[in-house]
Design an enzyme around this catalytic site. Structure first.
Site, PDB file in Angstrom:
ATOM      1  N   HIS A 107      46.021  31.807  43.844  1.00 25.62           N
ATOM      2  CA  HIS A 107      45.660  31.854  42.411  1.00 25.62           C
ATOM      3  C   HIS A 107      46.775  31.482  41.411  1.00 25.62           C
ATOM      4  CE1 HIS A 107      47.366  35.789  43.144  1.00 25.62           C
ATOM      5  NE2 HIS A 107      46.255  36.306  43.618  1.00 25.62           N
TER       6      HIS A 107
ATOM      7  N   HIS B 183      39.862  32.866  49.801  1.00 26.95           N
ATOM      8  CA  HIS B 183      40.348  34.077  49.134  1.00 26.95           C
ATOM      9  C   HIS B 183      39.169  34.924  48.643  1.00 26.95           C
ATOM     10  CE1 HIS B 183      43.849  35.715  46.520  1.00 26.95           C
ATOM     11  NE2 HIS B 183      42.917  36.636  46.626  1.00 26.95           N
TER      12      HIS B 183
ATOM     13  N   ASP C  31      38.914  34.261  44.716  1.00 21.79           N
ATOM     14  CA  ASP C  31      39.486  35.596  44.483  1.00 21.79           C
ATOM     15  C   ASP C  31      38.386  36.566  44.053  1.00 21.79           C
ATOM     16  OD1 ASP C  31      41.218  37.693  44.358  1.00 21.79           O
ATOM     17  OD2 ASP C  31      42.344  36.990  42.611  1.00 21.79           O
TER      18      ASP C  31
ATOM     19  N   ARG D 148      36.024  43.981  50.850  1.00 21.55           N
ATOM     20  CA  ARG D 148      36.160  45.430  50.624  1.00 21.55           C
ATOM     21  C   ARG D 148      35.826  46.317  51.817  1.00 21.55           C
ATOM     22  NH1 ARG D 148      39.414  44.321  46.685  1.00 21.55           N
ATOM     23  NH2 ARG D 148      38.554  44.141  44.596  1.00 21.55           N
TER      24      ARG D 148
ATOM     25  N   HIS E 286      50.790  36.149  47.054  1.00 24.25           N
ATOM     26  CA  HIS E 286      50.367  36.592  45.716  1.00 24.25           C
ATOM     27  C   HIS E 286      51.658  36.706  44.901  1.00 24.25           C
ATOM     28  CE1 HIS E 286      48.187  39.521  42.919  1.00 24.25           C
ATOM     29  NE2 HIS E 286      49.462  39.716  42.627  1.00 24.25           N
TER      30      HIS E 286
END
Ligand code: ZN
Length: 431
Positions: A228, A54, A306, A58, A175
Site C-alpha cells: 500500500h 493483500h 488491503d 480475519r 508495511h
C-alpha cells in the site's frame, strides 16, 4: 460449458469454451456439444480472474469481522479467484500449523483460492524471526511473508528475513511505517490535519522505511514487495530502485487511487467520519495523481485491496478511538475503472496485468494470472463497465460494512466469476 458473447480485454466479441476447468477454445461462433451448459456473457469484458495480494480475512480470531467463507464470497463478487490472506490473525499466522489451518479453511469454505501469508516475526512483535522455512515447506507453501499491520522496524531482522526467503523464492512484503514518526498519528500530516487538530502522519514515515528496505533488498540480492504505497515520494523512491534493476515491487490500494484526506473534513457522510480512517492514511490530491501515474507506467506493479473488515462497534465511534481500515474486495474493480480506465490512464489489458498477472507472479501462484487462452485454467471475470451502481453496503457479502464509498455511485459491475470453470458468481450473485 460455453460462455457466449464476451470481449476479452475489451476486444471483439468471442465465445469461450471451457472443459475440465481449462479454457479449451476461444473464438467467434463456437458451438458446443449437446450437453454443454451455455452462459450468456452479454457483451461483458472478460478478464483473467483477479488476484489480491493483500486481504484480511480475519479468521482465525476475529470471526465477528470476517471469516474465510464471507471474505472469499466478497472476493468472488468482486471478480477475484485468489486472495492472499494476511497473517495478523489471532493466533498470528507465524507457524506452519496456523498457515495450514488457514489454507485448509480456504479449501473447505473458499469461494476463491486462499493463499496464506506468513508472518515475518513471531507474534508480529518485531523481535524474532518466525519459522519462515517451515511455513514455506508446509502444505500452504507460503511464499509471501509480511507483518502487515505492523512494520518490520528492526533493520537487522529485515535483512535476515530478506536473506532467508531467498532459499525458497519468497518475498518480504513490508508495511512501511516508521513507528516513532507515527506515534498517535490519526491522519495524513498536512493542511487538513492542521486545521482539524488531528495528529499528523507524515509522508516521510513511509518513505524512509521504503528507502531503507530497497537498499537492504539490493544489498542482499533479495525480493522486496512494498505494501500500500500512498505518497508521491514513495513512488519516486521505488522508481529509483527499479531504475537500478533491483528486485522491488509495489502495490497501491483502490482507495489511495481515488480518495483524499480532505474527506476527513468534508464528505457525503459528514466530517470526522472514521470510515475514512485507514493505515496508511488517505493523502492529498497530488499524491493520488502520482500514484495513478505510477500505476499506469508500471512503477507500481499491482492494485491490492488491503480489504480490512471491522465490526460496527470498532468503526462507528469517535475518530481517535476508531479502528483503521476499509473493506474493498467488492468495489476494487469499479474504483480502478473510475480512477484509471475512465481517465484514460490504463486499458483493460493494463487492468488485467495490475490486478491479475502481476499479483499472481509476485505471489508465485502459477494457476492464476494467466492470459485468457486455450490451455489456461478457466479463471475468468466478466465485467460490465457500463453499469452505474449506487454503493449499498447492505448488499455486500462481506461480514463488515466499513466501505468508504457509501453515498457514492461507482461505475461497473462484476457479472460473473469462474474459478477453474466453476461459476462462483453468475448474474452478479453468488452461486
Ligand atoms: Zn498494512
Amino acid at each position: 460449458m460455453i460462455i457466449k458473447n464476451v470481449r476479452v480485454l475489451g476486444g471483439e466479441p468471442v465465445d469461450i469454451r471451457v472443459e475440465d476447468g481449462l479454457i479449451a477454445e476461444i473464438g467467434p461462433g463456437l458451438t458446443g456439444g449437446a450437453g454443454d451448459e451455455v452462459v450468456d456473457g452479454g457483451g461483458a469484458i472478460a478478464l483473467p480472474g483477479l488476484v489480491d495480494l493483500h486481504t484480511h480475512l480475519r479468521e482465525p480470531g476475529r470471526e465477528d469481522a470476517e471469516t474465510v467463507l464471507t471474505g472469499t464470497q466478497a472476493a468472488a463478487r468482486g471478480g477475484y479467484t485468489a486472495v492472499h490472506a494476511m497473517a495478523n490473525t489471532s493466533p498470528v499466522a507465524d507457524t506452519a500449523g496456523v498457515v495450514e489451518q488457514v489454507w485448509r479453511l480456504g479449501r473447505e469454505h473458499g469461494h476463491c483460492d486462499v493463499q496464506p501469508v506468513g508472518a515475518v516475526t513471531v507474534g508480529l512483535e518485531g523481535r524474532q524471526l518466525a519459522e519462515l522455512g517451515a511455513m514455506a515447506d508446509s502444505a500452504a507453501q507460503v511464499r509471501v511473508f509480511s507483518d502487515d499491520g505492523k512494520c518490520v522496524g528492526d533493520a537487522v531482522l529485515m535483512r535476515r528475513a530478506l536473506e532467508y526467503v531467498k532459499a525458497f523464492d519468497g518475498v518480504v512484503a513490508q508495511h512501511a511505517q516508521e513507528p516513532r514518526l507515527t506515534e498517535g498519528a490519526q491522519m495524513n500530516e498536512g493542511v487538513v490535519s492542521g486545521r482539524l487538530g488531528l495528529t499528523g502522519w507524515p509522508a516521510v514515515a513511509e518513505e524512509a522505511v521504503i528507502a531503507r528496505d530497497c537498499l537492504l533488498a539490493a544489498h542482499v540480492g533479495s525480493r522486496l514487495h512494498v505494501c500500500h504505497v500512498s505518497t508521491a515520494g514513495s513512488v519516486e523512491i521505488i522508481r529509483w530502485a527499479k531504475s537500478k534493476g533491483w528486485n522491488v515491487t509495489a502495490e497501491v490500494t483502490p482507495h489511495h487511487l481515488l480518495l483524499t484526506d480532505d474527506l476527513v473534513e468534508d464528505s457525503p457522510v459528514g466530517a470526522y467520519n472514521p470510515i475514512y480512517k485507514v493505515n496508511p492514511p488517505l493523502r492529498t490530491r497530488a499524491d493520488v495523481e502520482a500514484l495513478r501515474a505510477a500505476l499506469a507506467d508500471g512503477t507500481i506493479d499491482v492494485v491490492a485491496t488491503d480489504h480490512a473488515p471491522h465490526p460496527v462497534e470498532d468503526k462507528e465511534t469517535e475518530w481517535s478511538a476508531a479502528a483503521m481500515g476499509m473493506i474493498g474486495l467488492e468495489t476494487a474493480l469499479s474504483v480502478v475503472q473510475e480512477a484509471m480506465v475512465d481517465t484514460g490512464l490504463l486499458d483493460w489489458a493494463g487492468v488485467a496485468d495490475r490486478m491479475s498477472a502481476a499479483p499472481a507472479r509476485i505471489g508465485r501462484l502459477p494457476g492464476h494470472g494467466r492470459p485468457l487462452a486455450a490451455g489456461a485454467p478457466a479463471n475468468i471475470t466478466l465485467y460490465d463497465p457500463s453499469a452505474r451502481t449506487p454503493v449499498d453496503p447492505a448488499a455486500y457479502a462481506s461480514k463488515s460494512r466499513n466501505t468508504p464509498y457509501e453515498g457514492m455511485t461507482l461505475p461497473g459491475r462484476v457479472v460473473a466469476t469462474f474459478l477453474r470453470g466453476t461459476p462462483t458468481v453468475l448474474e452478479g450473485k453468488l452461486t
